[in-house]
Design a protein around this motif. Structure first.
Motif, PDB file in Angstrom:
ATOM      1  N   UNK A  21       0.357   1.703  -4.137  1.00  0.00           N
ATOM      2  CA  UNK A  21       1.535   0.571  -4.436  1.00  0.00           C
ATOM      3  C   UNK A  21       1.854  -0.416  -3.419  1.00  0.00           C
ATOM      4  N   UNK A  22       1.217  -0.138  -2.029  1.00  0.00           N
ATOM      5  CA  UNK A  22       1.701  -0.847  -1.031  1.00  0.00           C
ATOM      6  C   UNK A  22       1.163  -2.285  -1.237  1.00  0.00           C
ATOM      7  N   UNK A  23       1.496  -3.508  -0.518  1.00  0.00           N
ATOM      8  CA  UNK A  23       0.942  -4.675  -0.308  1.00  0.00           C
ATOM      9  C   UNK A  23      -0.584  -4.675   0.054  1.00  0.00           C
ATOM     10  N   UNK A  24      -1.303  -5.443  -0.695  1.00  0.00           N
ATOM     11  CA  UNK A  24      -2.929  -5.299  -0.238  1.00  0.00           C
ATOM     12  C   UNK A  24      -3.500  -6.697   0.198  1.00  0.00           C
ATOM     13  N   UNK A  25      -4.481  -6.520   1.083  1.00  0.00           N
ATOM     14  CA  UNK A  25      -5.377  -7.571   1.605  1.00  0.00           C
ATOM     15  C   UNK A  25      -6.514  -7.364   0.849  1.00  0.00           C
ATOM     16  N   UNK A  26      -7.024  -8.451   0.148  1.00  0.00           N
ATOM     17  CA  UNK A  26      -8.286  -8.393  -0.574  1.00  0.00           C
ATOM     18  C   UNK A  26      -9.408  -9.192   0.071  1.00  0.00           C
ATOM     19  N   UNK A  27     -10.690  -8.473   0.317  1.00  0.00           N
ATOM     20  CA  UNK A  27     -11.769  -8.957   0.843  1.00  0.00           C
ATOM     21  C   UNK A  27     -13.046  -8.739   0.005  1.00  0.00           C
ATOM     22  N   UNK A 211     -15.006  -0.401  -4.896  1.00  0.00           N
ATOM     23  CA  UNK A 211     -13.693  -0.677  -4.620  1.00  0.00           C
ATOM     24  C   UNK A 211     -13.384   0.347  -3.506  1.00  0.00           C
ATOM     25  N   UNK A 212     -13.430  -0.403  -2.285  1.00  0.00           N
ATOM     26  CA  UNK A 212     -13.016   0.538  -1.190  1.00  0.00           C
ATOM     27  C   UNK A 212     -11.463   0.328  -0.704  1.00  0.00           C
ATOM     28  N   UNK A 213     -10.733   1.207  -0.855  1.00  0.00           N
ATOM     29  CA  UNK A 213      -9.463   1.240  -0.538  1.00  0.00           C
ATOM     30  C   UNK A 213      -9.061   1.648   0.959  1.00  0.00           C
ATOM     31  N   UNK A 214      -8.571   1.065   2.112  1.00  0.00           N
ATOM     32  CA  UNK A 214      -8.226   1.597   3.169  1.00  0.00           C
ATOM     33  C   UNK A 214      -6.785   1.205   3.409  1.00  0.00           C
ATOM     34  N   UNK A 218       0.870  -1.265   7.854  1.00  0.00           N
ATOM     35  CA  UNK A 218       1.382  -2.193   7.395  1.00  0.00           C
ATOM     36  C   UNK A 218       1.246  -2.716   6.058  1.00  0.00           C
ATOM     37  N   UNK A 219      -0.193  -2.415   5.728  1.00  0.00           N
ATOM     38  CA  UNK A 219      -0.726  -2.867   4.342  1.00  0.00           C
ATOM     39  C   UNK A 219      -1.865  -2.091   3.928  1.00  0.00           C
ATOM     40  N   UNK A 220      -2.593  -2.121   2.726  1.00  0.00           N
ATOM     41  CA  UNK A 220      -3.711  -1.634   2.408  1.00  0.00           C
ATOM     42  C   UNK A 220      -4.927  -2.639   2.154  1.00  0.00           C
ATOM     43  N   UNK A 221      -6.059  -2.399   2.595  1.00  0.00           N
ATOM     44  CA  UNK A 221      -7.144  -3.251   2.311  1.00  0.00           C
ATOM     45  C   UNK A 221      -7.802  -3.156   1.419  1.00  0.00           C
ATOM     46  N   UNK A 222      -8.407  -3.767   0.380  1.00  0.00           N
ATOM     47  CA  UNK A 222      -9.261  -3.707  -0.531  1.00  0.00           C
ATOM     48  C   UNK A 222     -10.386  -4.324  -0.706  1.00  0.00           C
ATOM     49  N   UNK A 223     -11.623  -3.518  -0.504  1.00  0.00           N
ATOM     50  CA  UNK A 223     -12.643  -4.430  -0.435  1.00  0.00           C
ATOM     51  C   UNK A 223     -13.526  -4.526  -1.620  1.00  0.00           C
ATOM     52  N   UNK A 224     -13.705  -5.575  -2.356  1.00  0.00           N
ATOM     53  CA  UNK A 224     -14.555  -5.859  -3.513  1.00  0.00           C
ATOM     54  C   UNK A 224     -16.084  -6.014  -3.003  1.00  0.00           C
ATOM     55  N   UNK A 225     -16.956  -4.800  -3.175  1.00  0.00           N
ATOM     56  CA  UNK A 225     -18.024  -4.639  -2.508  1.00  0.00           C
ATOM     57  C   UNK A 225     -19.154  -4.637  -3.633  1.00  0.00           C
TER      58      UNK A 225
END
Length: 234
Positions: A21-27, A211-214, A218-225
């Motif tokens: 549910x945290x704010x996400x940074x998407x890569x 979908x890699x979630x880290x 301060x935030x979560x990183x979501x990698x679309x791989x």
């Protein structure tokens, strides 16, 4: 303890639905992966993984992973492995590439089962990590649990040739050194789905989406791989 195929697949599907549910940074990234198993004797085998990863939006290659290991079959479907991992990353800082190396030792226990032609793999891996972060040396330990199901869809009856679907997930648990490295105890989840073609018992070619979630402080990183994999065994 043995789990039925339905139980294992249910766990896998549950983990695929994991979200935060945290704010996400998407890569957006690309991974090229090659794994190989070489039989040495009836009990012993050599394994080797190599992975090349891209930075966000396929900007440049920023990660190289090399992971050899020696495995021993304690039963026909159960293998213990001791190995080493080189994990090098290059990140751009002010248009310069900053190199951060990491060396790992790992111990692994893997179980492979079959239900008819469906191949199910459960793997538990324990890692000792020797990291260099911002000129600081950090030691940490991490536990990883992996589950995978290979489901033939257009294949011959014994699944030695043909197309298949792959569903898998891997969970990461930091058991030591998480505070020094700035990581949460549970900080990563890797659900994946793909399709592949088995040329024979020794060679698979596979493409899929992960979908890699880290989880970070301060935030979560979501990698679309997008991942392209070659799997070989001799």
């Amino acid at each position: 303890m043995k789990f039925s195929f339905v139980q294992q697949l249910s766990v896998c599907c549950f983990l695929l639905d994991f979200h935060y549910s945290k704010a996400q940074s998407i890569e957006h990234n690309g991974w090229l992966f090659w794994s190989h198993e070489q039989k040495i004797s009836e009990r012993w085998q050599f394994s080797y993984d190599m992975q090349l990863r891209s930075a966000d939006r396929f900007d440049y290659a920023n990660t190289l992973l090399i992971r050899p290991g020696i495995g021993y079959k304690i039963r026909e479907n159960q293998t213990v492995t001791l190995g080493y991992t080189y994990f090098g990353t290059w990140e751009k800082e002010n248009d310069k590439l900053e190199y951060e190396p990491e060396n790992r030792i790992f111990e692994q226990f893997e179980i492979r089962n079959k239900l008819k032609n469906v191949q199910i793999t459960n793997r538990l891996r324990f890692e000792q990590r020797f990291m260099h972060m911002q000129q600081e040396k950090i030691f940490a330990q991490r536990l990883r649990y992996y589950i995978q199901a290979l489901i033939p869809v257009l294949a011959n009856p014994d699944f030695t040739n043909g197309m298949y679907v792959c569903i898998q997930n891997e969970l990461f648990l930091n058991v030591q050194g998480n505070k020094q490295s700035g990581r949460q105890i549970f900080d990563q989840n890797r659900p994946y789905a793909g399709t592949g073609y088995r040329f024979n018992e020794k060679l698979d070619l596979e493409a899929g989406f992960m979908l890699r979630y880290i989880i970070q402080e301060d935030k979560n990183v979501r990698n679309n791989i997008f991942q392209l994999s070659i799997k070989s065994s001799f």
